[in-house]
Scaffold this active site. Structure first.
Site, PDB file in Angstrom:
ATOM      1  N   LYS A  13     -53.905  10.910  -9.609  1.00  0.00           N
ATOM      2  CA  LYS A  13     -54.207  11.745  -8.433  1.00  0.00           C
ATOM      3  C   LYS A  13     -54.590  10.881  -7.225  1.00  0.00           C
ATOM      4  O   LYS A  13     -54.074  11.070  -6.128  1.00  0.00           O
ATOM      5  CB  LYS A  13     -55.356  12.727  -8.744  1.00  0.00           C
ATOM      6  CG  LYS A  13     -55.085  13.637  -9.931  1.00  0.00           C
ATOM      7  CD  LYS A  13     -56.251  14.573 -10.215  1.00  0.00           C
ATOM      8  CE  LYS A  13     -57.526  13.897 -10.652  1.00  0.00           C
ATOM      9  NZ  LYS A  13     -57.466  13.199 -11.948  1.00  0.00           N
ATOM     10  N   ARG A  88     -63.123  21.462 -10.057  1.00  0.00           N
ATOM     11  CA  ARG A  88     -63.028  21.036 -11.455  1.00  0.00           C
ATOM     12  C   ARG A  88     -63.570  22.094 -12.394  1.00  0.00           C
ATOM     13  O   ARG A  88     -63.566  21.891 -13.605  1.00  0.00           O
ATOM     14  CB  ARG A  88     -63.875  19.781 -11.638  1.00  0.00           C
ATOM     15  CG  ARG A  88     -63.105  18.491 -11.777  1.00  0.00           C
ATOM     16  CD  ARG A  88     -64.170  17.413 -11.918  1.00  0.00           C
ATOM     17  NE  ARG A  88     -63.701  16.198 -12.487  1.00  0.00           N
ATOM     18  CZ  ARG A  88     -63.226  15.184 -11.772  1.00  0.00           C
ATOM     19  NH1 ARG A  88     -63.090  15.278 -10.478  1.00  0.00           N
ATOM     20  NH2 ARG A  88     -62.865  14.075 -12.371  1.00  0.00           N
ATOM     21  N   ARG A 122     -57.236   0.206 -15.680  1.00  0.00           N
ATOM     22  CA  ARG A 122     -57.536   0.333 -14.245  1.00  0.00           C
ATOM     23  C   ARG A 122     -58.596  -0.682 -13.807  1.00  0.00           C
ATOM     24  O   ARG A 122     -59.569  -0.909 -14.493  1.00  0.00           O
ATOM     25  CB  ARG A 122     -58.031   1.747 -13.938  1.00  0.00           C
ATOM     26  CG  ARG A 122     -58.497   1.877 -12.481  1.00  0.00           C
ATOM     27  CD  ARG A 122     -58.643   3.289 -12.041  1.00  0.00           C
ATOM     28  NE  ARG A 122     -59.538   4.059 -12.879  1.00  0.00           N
ATOM     29  CZ  ARG A 122     -59.690   5.377 -12.757  1.00  0.00           C
ATOM     30  NH1 ARG A 122     -59.002   6.052 -11.851  1.00  0.00           N
ATOM     31  NH2 ARG A 122     -60.515   6.024 -13.542  1.00  0.00           N
ATOM     32  N   ARG A 155     -64.455   0.406 -13.779  1.00  0.00           N
ATOM     33  CA  ARG A 155     -65.433   1.480 -13.589  1.00  0.00           C
ATOM     34  C   ARG A 155     -66.196   1.715 -14.894  1.00  0.00           C
ATOM     35  O   ARG A 155     -65.617   1.645 -15.974  1.00  0.00           O
ATOM     36  CB  ARG A 155     -64.706   2.783 -13.185  1.00  0.00           C
ATOM     37  CG  ARG A 155     -64.460   2.888 -11.702  1.00  0.00           C
ATOM     38  CD  ARG A 155     -63.559   4.025 -11.277  1.00  0.00           C
ATOM     39  NE  ARG A 155     -63.752   5.322 -11.913  1.00  0.00           N
ATOM     40  CZ  ARG A 155     -63.066   6.417 -11.581  1.00  0.00           C
ATOM     41  NH1 ARG A 155     -62.165   6.353 -10.600  1.00  0.00           N
ATOM     42  NH2 ARG A 155     -63.269   7.548 -12.199  1.00  0.00           N
ATOM     43  N   ARG A 166     -64.695  12.173 -20.897  1.00  0.00           N
ATOM     44  CA  ARG A 166     -64.047  12.763 -19.711  1.00  0.00           C
ATOM     45  C   ARG A 166     -62.869  13.638 -20.115  1.00  0.00           C
ATOM     46  O   ARG A 166     -62.623  14.680 -19.507  1.00  0.00           O
ATOM     47  CB  ARG A 166     -63.565  11.651 -18.772  1.00  0.00           C
ATOM     48  CG  ARG A 166     -64.714  11.013 -18.016  1.00  0.00           C
ATOM     49  CD  ARG A 166     -64.330   9.666 -17.485  1.00  0.00           C
ATOM     50  NE  ARG A 166     -63.385   9.740 -16.399  1.00  0.00           N
ATOM     51  CZ  ARG A 166     -62.623   8.724 -16.020  1.00  0.00           C
ATOM     52  NH1 ARG A 166     -62.665   7.568 -16.651  1.00  0.00           N
ATOM     53  NH2 ARG A 166     -61.791   8.861 -15.006  1.00  0.00           N
TER      54      ARG A 166
END
Ligand code: AP5
Length: 209
Positions: A13, A88, A122, A155, A166
């Site tokens: 996203k 969300r 990531r 992260r 998550r």
């Protein structure tokens, strides 16, 4: 253009929003980025949400809704926006519908194995939020941001336990929004498994329809 980007964590996203904002000339408003900026600047909000983000849980609706309400009042959002990571929950979606209308909700569709590969690889630049991937989108020099020269970090919520949480939180709280927006005739599904430029192009074509 008033757009919402919906999809599981790691679906791309933020990556596609960073490109689409130039196509539609609207700001990219990421609630995750707003929370992370508050954490970095050690604001009261940042102190309140730091542990929640690290664990991969959701920040309470009341806090998140007020933050977005204030952000949408800023001048750059007058002619449209890309909301990335908000809403969300159903309560957030109901609150958003009272704040503004939407042109479309883009649902980025990606298989779970691919999500895990993307999140675990990531790397981000802490000061700019620029995002890389060790395999799919590596920086020019390993571990270093292309523009600022700062070291890249992983992260906290891209560690294994937080990723698992998550994904569970997404299934329980956010996935129901797919049917919520489909029923309103706003949902546009996009295959997020292709390269970022291909995903962008698929999305732009789907939105033209
Ligand atoms: P947030 O920052 O929104 O996290 P997220 O939704 O989990 O989304 P991500 O940023 O992880 O993924 P993305 O889909 O943007 O993927 P990306 O482009 O980076 O939220 C973080 C936290 O804040 C939440 O857990 C929660 O605590 C809190 N929060 C935020 N909003 C909230 C809300 N509304 N309510 C309550 N709490 C909230 O890509 C991932 C990786 O894949 C990158 O390495 C990238 O380079 C790579 N990649 C991307 N696209 C491609 C592609 N097409 N091909 C190959 N690789 C790709």
């Amino acid at each position: 253009m008033n757009l919402v980007f919906l999809g599981p964590p790691g679906a791309g996203k933020g990556t596609i929003a960073a490109k689409a904002k130039d196509v539609y000339k609207v700001p990219h408003i990421s609630t995750g980025d707003l929370f992370r900026a508050n954490i970095k600047n050690e604001t009261e909000l940042g102190k309140k949400v730091k542990a929640i983000l690290a664990a991969g849980d959701l920040v309470p609706d009341s806090v998140t809704i007020e933050m977005v309400r204030e952000r949408l009042k800023e001048a750059d959002a007058k002619n449209g926006f890309i909301l990335d990571g908000f809403p969300r929950t159903i309560a957030q979606a109901d609150a958003l519908s009272e704040m503004t209308g939407l042109d479309a909700v883009v649902n980025f569709v990606l298989a779970k194995e691919e999500i895990i590969k993307r999140l675990s690889g990531r790397r981000v630049c802490k000061s700019t939020g620029r995002t890389y991937h060790v395999l799919f989108n590596p920086p020019k020099v390993e571990g270093i941001d292309d523009e600022t020269g700062e070291p890249l970090i992983q992260r906290d919520d891209d560690k294994e336990d937080a990723i698992r949480n998550r994904l569970e939180v997404y299934e329980a709280s956010t996935a129901p929004l797919i049917e919520y927006y489909r029923a309103k005739g706003l949902l546009v599904d996009v295959d997020a498994s292709k390269s970022p430029d291909e995903v962008l192009s698929l999305m732009v074509k789907a939105l033209e329809k």
